[in-house]
Design a protein around this motif. Structure first.
Motif, short mmCIF file in Angstrom:
data_model
loop_
_atom_site.label_atom_id
_atom_site.label_comp_id
_atom_site.label_asym_id
_atom_site.label_seq_id
_atom_site.Cartn_x
_atom_site.Cartn_y
_atom_site.Cartn_z
N TRP A 64 0.83 -1.20 0.00
CA TRP A 64 0.00 0.00 0.00
C TRP A 64 0.87 1.25 0.00
N GLY A 65 0.45 2.27 -0.74
CA GLY A 65 1.13 3.54 -0.75
C GLY A 65 0.15 4.69 -0.62
N PHE A 66 0.55 5.72 0.08
CA PHE A 66 -0.29 6.90 0.27
C PHE A 66 0.56 8.15 -0.02
N ALA A 67 -0.03 9.13 -0.67
CA ALA A 67 0.72 10.34 -1.01
C ALA A 67 -0.21 11.55 -0.99
N VAL A 68 0.35 12.68 -0.60
CA VAL A 68 -0.37 13.94 -0.67
C VAL A 68 0.61 15.02 -1.10
N ALA A 116 -4.16 14.06 -3.71
CA ALA A 116 -4.06 12.96 -2.74
C ALA A 116 -4.24 11.64 -3.50
N GLU A 117 -3.47 10.63 -3.09
CA GLU A 117 -3.51 9.37 -3.83
C GLU A 117 -3.32 8.18 -2.90
N ILE A 118 -4.03 7.12 -3.22
CA ILE A 118 -3.85 5.82 -2.58
C ILE A 118 -3.54 4.82 -3.68
N ASN A 119 -2.48 4.02 -3.50
CA ASN A 119 -2.20 2.99 -4.50
C ASN A 119 -1.96 1.64 -3.84
N TYR A 120 -2.27 0.59 -4.59
CA TYR A 120 -2.14 -0.77 -4.09
C TYR A 120 -1.35 -1.61 -5.09
N ARG A 121 -0.28 -2.21 -4.60
CA ARG A 121 0.58 -3.04 -5.44
C ARG A 121 -0.12 -4.36 -5.72
N MET A 122 -0.39 -4.64 -7.00
CA MET A 122 -1.21 -5.80 -7.35
C MET A 122 -0.49 -7.12 -7.10
N PHE A 123 0.81 -7.16 -7.38
CA PHE A 123 1.58 -8.39 -7.24
C PHE A 123 2.82 -8.10 -6.39
N LYS A 124 3.17 -9.02 -5.53
CA LYS A 124 4.21 -8.78 -4.54
C LYS A 124 5.55 -8.40 -5.15
N ASP A 125 5.91 -9.03 -6.27
CA ASP A 125 7.24 -8.81 -6.86
C ASP A 125 7.20 -7.96 -8.12
N GLU A 126 6.11 -7.24 -8.35
CA GLU A 126 5.99 -6.41 -9.54
C GLU A 126 5.83 -4.95 -9.14
N ASN A 127 5.92 -4.04 -10.13
CA ASN A 127 5.80 -2.61 -9.84
C ASN A 127 4.56 -1.99 -10.48
N LEU A 149 -2.66 -0.40 -8.65
CA LEU A 149 -3.96 0.24 -8.82
C LEU A 149 -3.96 1.51 -7.98
N PHE A 150 -4.60 2.57 -8.46
CA PHE A 150 -4.58 3.80 -7.67
C PHE A 150 -5.91 4.53 -7.75
N LEU A 151 -6.14 5.32 -6.71
CA LEU A 151 -7.27 6.23 -6.64
C LEU A 151 -6.68 7.60 -6.33
N GLN A 152 -6.97 8.59 -7.19
CA GLN A 152 -6.35 9.91 -7.07
C GLN A 152 -7.42 11.00 -7.02
N PHE A 153 -7.21 11.96 -6.12
CA PHE A 153 -8.12 13.10 -5.97
C PHE A 153 -7.34 14.38 -6.21
N ARG A 213 -10.05 10.22 -9.84
CA ARG A 213 -9.66 9.30 -10.91
C ARG A 213 -9.22 7.96 -10.33
N ALA A 214 -9.50 6.91 -11.08
CA ALA A 214 -9.03 5.56 -10.73
C ALA A 214 -8.30 5.00 -11.93
N GLY A 215 -7.24 4.24 -11.68
CA GLY A 215 -6.49 3.72 -12.81
C GLY A 215 -5.36 2.81 -12.38
N ILE A 216 -4.35 2.74 -13.24
CA ILE A 216 -3.20 1.89 -13.00
C ILE A 216 -1.94 2.73 -13.20
N VAL A 217 -0.92 2.47 -12.39
CA VAL A 217 0.36 3.17 -12.51
C VAL A 217 1.48 2.15 -12.43
N ILE A 218 2.51 2.35 -13.25
CA ILE A 218 3.71 1.51 -13.23
C ILE A 218 4.86 2.39 -12.78
N LYS A 219 5.47 2.07 -11.65
CA LYS A 219 6.50 2.95 -11.10
C LYS A 219 7.37 2.19 -10.12
#
Length: 212
Positions: free
Chosen positions: A142-146, A162-173, A176-180, A199-205
């Motif tokens: 899980w990641g949180f940012a403001v 403000a953003e919340i993101n969730y890493r879909m797979f343990k060993d991948e980058n 999924l994210f929700l951004q306001f 906004r809801a979407g996907i981020v690779i980082k």
């Protein structure tokens, strides 16, 4: 009033060897697109281009990496002509600092060089400095940012992301994210218009990647 936003941000070191004061030269590039998918013919409402070049220095205390400081020269424009043209430049100084392995704070301020005839007042909306906080859970899933960007003037007016993101797979980058977003200047064309977006979407980082 809805749209689709997609963004690409990269930072690339240019030289293998370090420069004076143990700095290194790097390039940055961000491109943001705002796509009106609910309008006829699906037009691209605005595309913003933000290249930069600068020097970066790792911050090391007692042999431990605690962050990074950067001095950056940036250009930002939307590539349009006539009344829709927007552009400006800035010399910015920023830093990312790790408070703990899970918490990073970052800040950035800039000296503007405004060359766009149609956006002389852009600092009133895009701001004069920004600060932010990122948090990563201990399991790194899980990641949180403001981010708060101060608009010009002796007041308490900010643009917020403000953003919340969730890493879909343990060993991948992949996350999924929700951004306001709440404020002005999310895109250059409409920088004077106030927007509230969810906004809801996907981020690779990478972990803790920041282009601020």
């Amino acid at each position: 009033t809805s749209d689709v936003k997609f963004q690409v941000s990269i930072a690339q070191r240019v030289t293998k060897s370090t420069l004076p004061f143990k700095t290194y030269l790097f390039l940055t590039y961000t491109q943001k697109c705002f796509w009106n998918v609910f309008e006829e013919s699906l037009p691209m409402h605005d595309i913003n281009f933000n290249p930069g070049i600068g020097l970066s220095k790792l911050l090391i205390v007692k042999g431990k990496l605690v962050g990074m400081a950067t001095l950056l020269v940036e250009h930002e424009s939307n590539g349009k002509s006539d009344l829709d043209s927007r552009s400006w430049n800035r010399i910015s100084l920023g830093a990312n600092v790790y408070i703990t392995p899970q918490v990073m704070v970052h800040g950035k301020c800039w000296i503007p060089i405004i060359d766009g005839e149609n956006n002389k007042d852009i600092l009133d909306y895009k701001g004069i400095y920004e600060t932010g906080l990122q948090f990563l859970s201990k399991n790194k899933r899980w990641g949180f940012a403001v981010i708060a960007t101060k608009r010009k003037g002796w007041n308490l007016k900010f643009n917020y992301t403000a953003e919340i993101n969730y890493r879909m797979f343990k060993d991948e980058n992949q996350y999924l994210f929700l951004q306001f977003y709440n404020g002005y200047g999310e895109n250059l064309l409409d920088y004077k218009q106030h927007h509230t977006r969810l906004r809801a979407g996907i981020v690779i980082k990478p972990k803790f990647f920041s282009n601020y």
